[in-house]
Design a protein around this motif. Sequence first.
Motif, PDB file in Angstrom:
ATOM      1  N   ASN A  38       0.820  -1.208   0.000  1.00  0.00           N
ATOM      2  CA  ASN A  38       0.000   0.000   0.000  1.00  0.00           C
ATOM      3  C   ASN A  38       0.856   1.260   0.000  1.00  0.00           C
ATOM      4  O   ASN A  38       0.493   2.273  -0.606  1.00  0.00           O
ATOM      5  CB  ASN A  38      -0.933   0.008   1.211  1.00  0.00           C
ATOM      6  N   ASN A  39       2.006   1.205   0.689  1.00  0.00           N
ATOM      7  CA  ASN A  39       2.919   2.346   0.680  1.00  0.00           C
ATOM      8  C   ASN A  39       3.501   2.563  -0.712  1.00  0.00           C
ATOM      9  O   ASN A  39       3.686   3.696  -1.154  1.00  0.00           O
ATOM     10  CB  ASN A  39       4.043   2.154   1.687  1.00  0.00           C
ATOM     11  N   SER A  94       0.789   4.162  -2.774  1.00  0.00           N
ATOM     12  CA  SER A  94       0.637   5.559  -2.373  1.00  0.00           C
ATOM     13  C   SER A  94       1.722   6.418  -3.004  1.00  0.00           C
ATOM     14  O   SER A  94       1.456   7.487  -3.572  1.00  0.00           O
ATOM     15  CB  SER A  94       0.693   5.662  -0.846  1.00  0.00           C
ATOM     16  N   ASN A 152      -3.819  -2.061  -5.725  1.00  0.00           N
ATOM     17  CA  ASN A 152      -4.215  -1.018  -4.772  1.00  0.00           C
ATOM     18  C   ASN A 152      -5.387  -0.207  -5.318  1.00  0.00           C
ATOM     19  O   ASN A 152      -5.233   0.587  -6.249  1.00  0.00           O
ATOM     20  CB  ASN A 152      -3.034  -0.079  -4.490  1.00  0.00           C
ATOM     21  N   MET A 168      -4.971   3.590  -4.690  1.00  0.00           N
ATOM     22  CA  MET A 168      -4.017   4.185  -5.627  1.00  0.00           C
ATOM     23  C   MET A 168      -4.728   4.608  -6.898  1.00  0.00           C
ATOM     24  O   MET A 168      -4.578   5.748  -7.377  1.00  0.00           O
ATOM     25  CB  MET A 168      -2.908   3.186  -5.958  1.00  0.00           C
ATOM     26  N   SER A 205      -7.266   7.497  -6.101  1.00  0.00           N
ATOM     27  CA  SER A 205      -6.653   8.804  -5.871  1.00  0.00           C
ATOM     28  C   SER A 205      -6.122   9.405  -7.166  1.00  0.00           C
ATOM     29  O   SER A 205      -6.256  10.611  -7.399  1.00  0.00           O
ATOM     30  CB  SER A 205      -5.534   8.690  -4.834  1.00  0.00           C
ATOM     31  N   CYS A 250      -3.285  13.001  -2.122  1.00  0.00           N
ATOM     32  CA  CYS A 250      -3.049  12.696  -0.705  1.00  0.00           C
ATOM     33  C   CYS A 250      -4.345  12.708   0.093  1.00  0.00           C
ATOM     34  O   CYS A 250      -4.575  11.830   0.937  1.00  0.00           O
ATOM     35  CB  CYS A 250      -2.067  13.697  -0.116  1.00  0.00           C
ATOM     36  N   GLN A 267      -6.215   9.581  -0.413  1.00  0.00           N
ATOM     37  CA  GLN A 267      -5.557   8.416   0.176  1.00  0.00           C
ATOM     38  C   GLN A 267      -5.651   8.373   1.692  1.00  0.00           C
ATOM     39  O   GLN A 267      -5.566   7.284   2.279  1.00  0.00           O
ATOM     40  CB  GLN A 267      -4.075   8.401  -0.221  1.00  0.00           C
ATOM     41  N   TYR A 305      -4.659   4.834   3.376  1.00  0.00           N
ATOM     42  CA  TYR A 305      -3.237   4.534   3.474  1.00  0.00           C
ATOM     43  C   TYR A 305      -2.593   5.291   4.625  1.00  0.00           C
ATOM     44  O   TYR A 305      -2.919   6.450   4.872  1.00  0.00           O
ATOM     45  CB  TYR A 305      -2.506   4.931   2.190  1.00  0.00           C
ATOM     46  N   MET A 336       0.481   7.360   6.265  1.00  0.00           N
ATOM     47  CA  MET A 336       1.467   8.289   5.707  1.00  0.00           C
ATOM     48  C   MET A 336       2.526   8.672   6.732  1.00  0.00           C
ATOM     49  O   MET A 336       3.301   9.601   6.498  1.00  0.00           O
ATOM     50  CB  MET A 336       0.782   9.548   5.175  1.00  0.00           C
ATOM     51  N   ASN A 369       6.522   8.729   2.625  1.00  0.00           N
ATOM     52  CA  ASN A 369       5.618   9.365   1.669  1.00  0.00           C
ATOM     53  C   ASN A 369       5.144  10.740   2.125  1.00  0.00           C
ATOM     54  O   ASN A 369       4.766  11.572   1.312  1.00  0.00           O
ATOM     55  CB  ASN A 369       4.419   8.456   1.398  1.00  0.00           C
TER      56      ASN A 369
END
Length: 410
Positions: free
Chosen positions: A171-172, A175, A216, A219, A222, A363, A366, A370, A372, A376
């Motif tokens: 997921n990171n 993102s 994702n 992702m 977004s 952002c 997300q 996700y 943060m 990120n």
Amino acid sequence: MFGLVPVWWLTGAFYLGWPLLGAVLLTLLVTRGRVPLPPGAGIWLLFLALVALSVTQLQSAASVLTFALRLAFYLTALVVGCYVYAVARERADQVVVLMPLAAFWLGLVVLGWLGVLVPRFEMTTLVEALLPGGLARTPFIRDMVHLNTAEFNPRSLTPIYRPAAPYAYTNNFGSAYAMTLPCIVALTALLRRGLLRWVLLVSLPLSLAPAFLTLNRAMLLSLGVGLLVLGIRASLRGNLRVAASIVGVAVVGAVATLFIPVFDLIGDRVERSDTNTDRFSLYQEVLRRIADSPWLGYGAPVNVDTVSADAPIGTQGQLWMVLFSHGVPALLCFLAWFVVAYLGCSRAVSAAGQWLAVVPVVCLVQVPFYGMANQNLALAFFVVSFAMALTERERAAGPGRLPNAPAVPA
């Protein structure tokens, strides 16, 4: 920090070393003196103060280490933003300022392909070997220092290998991909010609395979919302160049889906897992518990047996982490910074500036899904601070002129 990501990943220092690199940047800024703060920095400083106060709510001494690491990531993001903002206001060549992001993107694509080609690869890193045994075996720390190219469930009979490197979690990766892609399109608009421009243009379609195979959903959502906002603004302004670039990105993505059935794969994964049920269970528990501690939260996520998910309450999304860990005022400050960032960036006139203004939107979409509290967040501050400086220079240069000269010295 951004240009040598594959090196930090190979050594296991990508997570634990990131705040140390931020400390180096801070030292440079302090040595320089009289550093300008980017717009909205006051909101973030208030957020940091509220986070620091929430340490009083920690329920165990063991939570102090993870609390300190998250706070370090929050501080590092602001340091990166201040550094980039100062440099971007003074450098005549704006492309040079974005070079670290170009290197970061290329590293992301190369490591993403490693996750596609050798998804089972793992290795003990130097940092992992140097850590005390008990600390290195802690699941949270081990995820950060142990090298893996992909994330999967080893207990599954049909595991789905989702590219993750250089991150611990796919997921990171997703993102970061959604946040960086608009920057690369913006950089190609600034470059106009040269070898690097062609390398970046070729890397865009090549990046789609590892990105799509992360499966994702946030992702894709977004990026879709970001492109929609950009398209609406381009239509209202009659900016054909920006509109054409949006169409180009959309066409490349659509063609890629002919070879990678990403939506079918996502549907299969959702059917075979309880990911949605787990998330909603955690979200409901956050909303129930925050009523008992709305001002400063609980300091950190906590493990309980009252939810179906195998994850602590206050995870599975930065919104829920900030709300549960640091309280309602901290969450309002966190979200306000991204809103202010978008409003500041949206005044951009150039095609590059308008593409960069997509990142705060990405952002915000997300945030519920996700986390943060990682690298990120510094990535977001990098992009936003550069975009704000670029916008200021465009406005100072006047309509129809390129901001080639430095603004007022910082």
